[in-house]
Design an enzyme around this catalytic site. Structure first.
Site, PDB file in Angstrom:
ATOM      1  N   TYR A 112      12.821  -6.104  -3.293  1.00 49.44           N
ATOM      2  CA  TYR A 112      11.285  -5.980  -3.443  1.00 49.44           C
ATOM      3  C   TYR A 112      11.232  -4.760  -4.464  1.00 49.44           C
ATOM      4  O   TYR A 112      10.370  -4.741  -5.610  1.00 49.44           O
ATOM      5  CB  TYR A 112      10.615  -5.590  -2.240  1.00 49.44           C
ATOM      6  CG  TYR A 112       9.337  -5.299  -2.441  1.00 49.44           C
ATOM      7  CD1 TYR A 112       8.299  -6.431  -2.727  1.00 49.44           C
ATOM      8  CD2 TYR A 112       8.760  -3.941  -2.325  1.00 49.44           C
ATOM      9  CE1 TYR A 112       6.856  -5.983  -2.634  1.00 49.44           C
ATOM     10  CE2 TYR A 112       7.413  -3.800  -2.522  1.00 49.44           C
ATOM     11  CZ  TYR A 112       6.387  -4.825  -2.734  1.00 49.44           C
ATOM     12  OH  TYR A 112       5.134  -4.561  -2.835  1.00 49.44           O
ATOM     13  N   SER A 130       4.067  -1.467  -7.585  1.00 48.44           N
ATOM     14  CA  SER A 130       3.890  -0.634  -6.218  1.00 48.44           C
ATOM     15  C   SER A 130       4.391   0.846  -6.634  1.00 48.44           C
ATOM     16  O   SER A 130       5.390   0.748  -7.426  1.00 48.44           O
ATOM     17  CB  SER A 130       4.681  -1.418  -5.263  1.00 48.44           C
ATOM     18  OG  SER A 130       4.766  -0.682  -4.020  1.00 48.44           O
ATOM     19  N   GLY A 159      -5.996 -11.270   1.053  1.00 51.32           N
ATOM     20  CA  GLY A 159      -5.829  -9.949   0.460  1.00 51.32           C
ATOM     21  C   GLY A 159      -6.450  -9.329  -0.652  1.00 51.32           C
ATOM     22  O   GLY A 159      -7.811  -9.707  -0.912  1.00 51.32           O
TER      23      GLY A 159
END
Length: 400
Positions: free
Chosen positions: A288, A257, A132
């Site tokens: 997360y 994120s 990735g």
């Protein structure tokens, strides 16, 4: 000696006929009028001042002829020119070091961010680099001469990545070293092995992450998402801090994120049991999101603690939903990512913000910032709370 001529400029920076853009040895851009035989520091149309910074692009060399004339050799394309190739990347002079100008966006690629850069002599570590965004980050950095160590747990897969990188760039300086973030003992061993190599460390990129895991405890008796996404990379940074300081100016880049905005973690409720809960209180998405807030909070706190020693830290969101290996742990996530894939970024685009934070000359000496789509933006209120930062730091140390 064949000259390539004056390099093209952006349309808004076009200069009138009879003028030429030049650069001094110190990097100051000036303008020569061939008709009046005059020179000036400001652009003849816009009135702006510009400058070039940093090294020559990868593969270029500055030379002086026997008559004292400076010229430039492009060893990659075997051409020469009297024009400094850095002129193609000249920047408008800033009024303040914090005046960060937007040059790239969500459609930019890592290679476009790196255009014209020579990273020879720069040593970097990238965690989670075997797939990735991590893989594209390593590939792009090595294409521009950087020495990169891939810190990965799957050695076989990582060695295949090295082979792929060297197919396109046989001279790539890339090496794999074992590091399993779910095993703190291997993090310590990795740091010790890297230090033994007697290499500097100019950029540490904390890219590794897991997503959508069921409840699993690591061999260190901690919840896996928290340990892999935050605690182990916090530990790695601590172990390498002295080397970063010795190599300064240096940077730490933390891949977070936008999910960091969707958690209730704050200075009033943070605790070791909340960060690493038991099975009865575990939720994969909450875990997360919380770990991603820890990434931004840690980056800001690290910057506060090390900036006086010329080590800065930046955090970032790489882009909206991308089809990476993150979603491999549950079929529903794999289905969701497959559906949205036509509307997402490529891996090259996903790596752009990481690369920008790692090597941008405009960000030299500047940290404590959060980037999204190559743009400086504001994280959540909790992410910038110094009290939360201090508490997270102390709890993380105590857990270790």
């Amino acid at each position: 000696m064949a000259s390539q001529g004056v390099l093209d400029t952006d349309s808004e920076d076009e200069i009138p006929p009879g003028w030429e853009e030049r650069v001094t040895f110190e990097g100051k851009v000036y303008y020569a009028n061939h008709e009046s035989k005059d020179t000036q520091w400001t652009h003849p149309l816009t009135g702006k001042k510009k400058e070039v910074k940093g090294e020559l692009p990868y593969g270029w060399e500055r030379k002086i002829s026997d008559t004292g004339v400076m010229f430039f050799v492009d060893h990659v394309n075997e051409k020469t020119t009297y024009t400094d190739p850095r002129l193609a990347f000249a920047q408008e002079k800033k009024d303040s070091p914090l005046d960060f100008r937007q040059k790239f966006d969500g459609s930019s690629t890592a290679l476009s961010v790196l255009l014209g850069r020579d990273l020879s002599g720069k040593y970097m570590i990238v965690t989670g680099a075997s797939s990735g965004i991590g893989f594209e980050t390593v590939r792009s950095l090595t294409l521009h001469g950087a020495n990169v160590v891939m810190a990965c747990r799957n050695i076989e897969k990582s060695n295949f990545c090295v082979e792929e990188i060297k197919k396109g760039n046989p001279k790539a300086n890339v090496e794999v070293m074992y590091c399993d973030l779910a095993k703190l003992s291997t993090v310590k061993q990795f740091a010790e092995d890297y230090i033994k190599k007697d290499w500097p460390l100019h950029v540490l990129i904390l890219n590794a992450g897991v997503f959508g895991l069921p409840y699993v405890e690591t061999e260190d008796s901690l919840e896996t998402t928290f340990q892999v996404n935050h605690l182990a990379q916090f530990y790695l940074t601590k172990l390498l801090t002295d080397l970063l300081v010795k190599s300064a100016p240096a940077r730490v880049v933390v891949v977070s994120s936008e999910s960091h905005r969707f958690t209730d973690l704050n200075k009033s409720n943070i605790s070791a049991s909340k960060l690493s809960p038991g099975a009865n209180k575990y939720n994969d998405m909450k875990a997360y999101n919380m770990s991603k807030l820890c990434n931004v909070v840690f980056s800001n706190e690290l910057n506060r603690r090390l900036r006086s020693r010329y080590v800065t830290s930046l955090s970032l969101h790489p882009g909206n939903i991308m089809s990476t290996s993150l979603q491999r742990n549950w079929w529903i996530y794999r289905l969701l990512f497959m559906i949205v894939r036509p509307f997402t970024k490529s891996m090259q685009q996903g790596a752009a913000t990481t690369v920008l934070c790692a090597v941008s000359t405009e960000l030299q000496g500047i940290g404590g910032m959060y980037f999204n789509n190559c743009f400086h933006c504001y994280p959540s209120e909790a992410a910038t709370d110094p009290v939360l930062g201090d508490k997270l730091w102390n709890i993380s140390e105590n857990m270790l």
